[in-house]
Scaffold this motif. Structure first.
Motif, PDB file in Angstrom:
ATOM      1  N   ARG A   1      -4.946  -5.887   2.339  1.00  0.00           N
ATOM      2  CA  ARG A   1      -5.314  -5.019   1.217  1.00  0.00           C
ATOM      3  C   ARG A   1      -6.163  -3.831   1.707  1.00  0.00           C
ATOM      4  NH1 ARG A   1      -4.529  -5.564  -3.748  1.00  0.00           N
ATOM      5  NH2 ARG A   1      -4.132  -7.794  -3.657  1.00  0.00           N
TER       6      ARG A   1
ATOM      7  N   ALA B   1      -3.856  -1.436   3.449  1.00  0.00           N
ATOM      8  CA  ALA B   1      -3.050  -0.732   2.446  1.00  0.00           C
ATOM      9  C   ALA B   1      -3.869   0.377   1.781  1.00  0.00           C
ATOM     10  CB  ALA B   1      -2.528  -1.715   1.413  1.00  0.00           C
ATOM     11  N   ASN B   2      -5.110   0.068   1.426  1.00  0.00           N
ATOM     12  CA  ASN B   2      -5.972   1.082   0.802  1.00  0.00           C
ATOM     13  C   ASN B   2      -6.227   2.247   1.748  1.00  0.00           C
ATOM     14  OD1 ASN B   2      -6.191  -0.318  -1.604  1.00  0.00           O
ATOM     15  ND2 ASN B   2      -8.080  -1.349  -1.014  1.00  0.00           N
TER      16      ASN B   2
ATOM     17  N   ASN C   1      -3.042   4.190   1.974  1.00  0.00           N
ATOM     18  CA  ASN C   1      -2.505   4.584   0.669  1.00  0.00           C
ATOM     19  C   ASN C   1      -1.056   4.108   0.482  1.00  0.00           C
ATOM     20  OD1 ASN C   1      -2.868   5.666  -1.886  1.00  0.00           O
ATOM     21  ND2 ASN C   1      -2.057   7.661  -1.273  1.00  0.00           N
ATOM     22  N   VAL C   2      -0.818   2.859   0.847  1.00  0.00           N
ATOM     23  CA  VAL C   2       0.482   2.220   0.629  1.00  0.00           C
ATOM     24  C   VAL C   2       0.222   0.882  -0.064  1.00  0.00           C
ATOM     25  CG1 VAL C   2       1.564   3.319   2.642  1.00  0.00           C
ATOM     26  CG2 VAL C   2       0.501   1.073   2.889  1.00  0.00           C
ATOM     27  N   SER C   3       1.285   0.238  -0.497  1.00  0.00           N
ATOM     28  CA  SER C   3       1.106  -1.037  -1.192  1.00  0.00           C
ATOM     29  C   SER C   3       0.823  -2.159  -0.187  1.00  0.00           C
ATOM     30  CB  SER C   3       2.356  -1.378  -2.004  1.00  0.00           C
ATOM     31  OG  SER C   3       3.390  -1.805  -1.148  1.00  0.00           O
ATOM     32  N   PRO C   4       0.093  -3.176  -0.624  1.00  0.00           N
ATOM     33  CA  PRO C   4      -0.126  -4.334   0.243  1.00  0.00           C
ATOM     34  C   PRO C   4       1.189  -4.996   0.668  1.00  0.00           C
ATOM     35  CG  PRO C   4      -1.684  -4.382  -1.566  1.00  0.00           C
ATOM     36  CD  PRO C   4      -0.706  -3.272  -1.860  1.00  0.00           C
ATOM     37  N   ALA C   5       2.194  -4.941  -0.194  1.00  0.00           N
ATOM     38  CA  ALA C   5       3.500  -5.516   0.148  1.00  0.00           C
ATOM     39  C   ALA C   5       4.129  -4.795   1.332  1.00  0.00           C
ATOM     40  CB  ALA C   5       4.436  -5.470  -1.059  1.00  0.00           C
ATOM     41  N   THR C   6       3.951  -3.497   1.412  1.00  0.00           N
ATOM     42  CA  THR C   6       4.471  -2.717   2.539  1.00  0.00           C
ATOM     43  C   THR C   6       3.776  -3.123   3.832  1.00  0.00           C
ATOM     44  OG1 THR C   6       4.989  -0.849   1.098  1.00  0.00           O
ATOM     45  CG2 THR C   6       4.783  -0.379   3.461  1.00  0.00           C
TER      46      THR C   6
END
Length: 79
Positions: A51, A54-55, A58-63
């Protein structure tokens, strides 16, 4: 992302003693991972959570999760 890739560019001097495991991991890190994969794995090691990575990117945690799983699979296949 370009700034992060530049910041996490491979530095060959970080490994001073070479045993077989170190050599294999260094080889994978420098030769088999893409720049994005390398940045992700280093950020994950530094930040300790998908997480947070991702933050930062600036992408999703899934990515992040998907990419880290691809990296793990590459390492397991080669190593």
């Amino acid at each position: 992302m370009k700034e992060l890739i530049e910041e996490y560019k491979p530095h060959f001097s970080i490994f001073s003693e070479e045993d077989n495991k170190t050599y294999m991991l260094k080889h994978i890190l420098f030769n088999d991972l893409t720049d994005v994969e390398r940045v992700l794995i280093v950020l994950y090691a530094e930040l300790g959570s998908q997480r947070k990575v991702a933050n930062k990117l600036n992408v999703s945690p899934a990515t992040v999760n998907l990419t880290l799983n691809k990296v793990r699979t590459k390492i397991k296949t080669i190593y």
